[in-house]
Motif scaffolding. Structure first.
Motif, PDB file in Angstrom:
ATOM      1  N   TRP A   1     114.123 -14.882 -42.971  1.00  8.55           N
ATOM      2  CA  TRP A   1     115.552 -15.105 -43.225  1.00  8.55           C
ATOM      3  C   TRP A   1     115.932 -14.765 -44.662  1.00  8.55           C
ATOM      4  CZ3 TRP A   1     118.130 -18.769 -46.349  1.00  8.55           C
ATOM      5  CH2 TRP A   1     119.490 -18.954 -46.074  1.00  8.55           C
TER       6      TRP A   1
ATOM      7  N   MET B   1     118.441 -10.681 -37.762  1.00 11.23           N
ATOM      8  CA  MET B   1     117.027 -10.844 -37.468  1.00 11.23           C
ATOM      9  C   MET B   1     116.731 -10.295 -36.067  1.00 11.23           C
ATOM     10  SD  MET B   1     114.780 -14.335 -37.053  1.00 11.23           S
ATOM     11  CE  MET B   1     115.155 -14.904 -38.690  1.00 11.23           C
TER      12      MET B   1
ATOM     13  N   LEU C   1     117.924 -23.317 -45.873  1.00  6.65           N
ATOM     14  CA  LEU C   1     118.738 -22.744 -44.809  1.00  6.65           C
ATOM     15  C   LEU C   1     120.171 -23.276 -44.844  1.00  6.65           C
ATOM     16  CD1 LEU C   1     116.175 -22.813 -41.870  1.00  6.65           C
ATOM     17  CD2 LEU C   1     117.185 -20.773 -42.878  1.00  6.65           C
TER      18      LEU C   1
ATOM     19  N   SER D   1     122.169 -15.387 -37.478  1.00 10.35           N
ATOM     20  CA  SER D   1     121.889 -16.514 -38.372  1.00 10.35           C
ATOM     21  C   SER D   1     120.885 -17.458 -37.716  1.00 10.35           C
ATOM     22  CB  SER D   1     123.183 -17.281 -38.696  1.00 10.35           C
ATOM     23  OG  SER D   1     123.728 -17.851 -37.502  1.00 10.35           O
ATOM     24  N   ILE D   2     120.356 -18.388 -38.511  1.00 11.67           N
ATOM     25  CA  ILE D   2     119.460 -19.433 -38.008  1.00 11.67           C
ATOM     26  C   ILE D   2     120.151 -20.767 -38.220  1.00 11.67           C
ATOM     27  CG2 ILE D   2     117.223 -20.577 -38.276  1.00 11.67           C
ATOM     28  CD1 ILE D   2     116.103 -17.979 -39.370  1.00 11.67           C
TER      29      ILE D   2
ATOM     30  N   LYS E   1     117.078 -11.201 -45.705  1.00 16.37           N
ATOM     31  CA  LYS E   1     118.464 -10.829 -45.456  1.00 16.37           C
ATOM     32  C   LYS E   1     119.428 -11.684 -46.281  1.00 16.37           C
ATOM     33  CE  LYS E   1     121.942 -10.498 -41.805  1.00 16.37           C
ATOM     34  NZ  LYS E   1     122.259 -10.750 -40.368  1.00 16.37           N
ATOM     35  N   SER E   2     119.033 -12.935 -46.533  1.00 18.29           N
ATOM     36  CA  SER E   2     119.910 -13.875 -47.244  1.00 18.29           C
ATOM     37  C   SER E   2     119.185 -14.456 -48.455  1.00 18.29           C
ATOM     38  CB  SER E   2     120.351 -15.004 -46.302  1.00 18.29           C
ATOM     39  OG  SER E   2     120.944 -14.493 -45.132  1.00 18.29           O
TER      40      SER E   2
END
Length: 339
Positions: free
Chosen positions: A91, A1, A134, A25-26, A94-95
């Motif tokens: 997010w 990101m 998440l 990542s988050i 990407k995921s």
């Protein structure tokens, strides 16, 4: 990101001039932070731990926070919970995750009859759902009953496949159903007959995934939940009273309520908020209420009678917490004298 995308999506303000420009990542808890993570600091006391574990960015709702590491991106947002939902949309690009839409009633039965760790059932407020996604893995299957939330996170409204389920209702009463499902007989389940179709759909979803289901803990769902009470509006055992409060979701269709229209041996009435447009042609007397005080006054009067009361747009767990406070606040003060 990318940092620039983070700022654009959240409308956040960059509080410093960091050397980094992207995140891997988050993370929502400091213990899960790894090098390159963006940390959502809902708990400010965890910021130092997140930094020590290699966080590249900190999102905070504290405009006056001290930026202790200038190489890290410090981003201020007005509402950290709303920003979380916005970040989730970014997010997911990407995921991606396997997210399916089911009705509230099917979701409730899935929660009761399955325990497979590869299934995630979203619940709670938007930020709670965001956290569940998440925290999920790519091999998990996610079910959601909130179309608006799915739209906000950019997820398509995909309905899951359902396998054929053979079933036959052997006997049904107002609050009980005896049923054969795939050649297995289940006697006198605590199941309102009109809710059987939702149960069967939930079973069909699990069968299509080759997942097992269990009827050991089958029970009434929050969408249509009867609770027996005494004259003081206190819970009693199932069938131990002639006073029943039935909590119903206002998204149920008229056909799911028709069974109550046929109950002739006891008084039956509807109770619903005045702002709800009730289009059902069910022929029952009903009361409307505008304030909580008016609502509880109607309920406490009605349960003095031998009756069923169908309550719309009110969750039972919230109701019983609030009715205690109402009864305490409205209890008459007795003059016991000085001696």
């Amino acid at each position: 990101m990318l940092l620039e995308n983070l700022l654009a999506v959240t409308g956040g303000k960059l509080l410093n001039n960091p050397s980094i420009s992207r995140f891997d990542s988050i993370e929502l808890t400091a213990s899960k932070v790894t090098r390159g993570s963006l940390f959502i600091a809902e708990s400010p006391e965890e910021i130092d731990k997140a930094l020590s574990r290699g966080a590249y960015g900190i999102v905070t709702d504290n405009l006056y926070i001290t930026t202790t590491d200038e190489e890290v991106a410090w981003v201020y947002v007005k509402d950290i919970k709303k920003s979380l939902v916005k970040l989730l949309r970014l997010w997911l690009l990407k995921s991606p995750r396997n997210i399916f839409y089911v009705s509230t009633q099917v979701l409730e039965f899935l929660e009761i009859i399955q325990s497979n760790p590869s299934i995630v059932l979203l619940n709670g407020e938007d930020e709670d759902k965001s956290k569940q996604i998440l925290s999920s893995s790519q091999n998990q299957i996610i079910f959601c009953d909130d179309k608006i939330f799915l739209e906000h996170i950019g997820a398509n409204e995909v309905v899951p496949e359902t396998s054929q389920v053979n079933y036959e209702i052997v006997d049904s009463r107002t609050f009980e159903t005896s049923i054969i499902i795939d050649e297995t007989y289940y006697n006198r389940l605590p199941l309102i007959p009109s809710m059987v179709t939702f149960l069967i759909e939930a079973i069909g979803v699990l069968k299509s995934l080759n997942h097992n289901f269990s009827m050991n803990h089958i029970d009434f769902t929050p969408s249509l939940e009867p609770i027996f009470v005494n004259s003081s509006c206190e819970r009693v055992g199932f069938g131990e009273s002639d006073k029943v409060l039935i909590f119903a979701s206002n998204d149920l269709k008229c056909k799911h309520l028709k069974i109550f229209e046929n109950v002739k041996w006891i008084d039956f009435r509807l109770l619903l908020p005045s702002q709800i447009k009730f289009y059902c042609d069910i022929k029952l007397p009903y009361f409307t209420w505008e304030s909580k005080k008016e609502f509880f006054e109607i309920v406490t009067q009605q349960i003095k009678k031998r009756s069923y009361t169908l309550i719309f747009a009110q969750k039972s767990e919230i109701f019983f917490k609030e009715i205690e406070n109402f009864n305490l606040n409205n209890r008459p003060i007795l003059n016991q004298g000085l001696f």
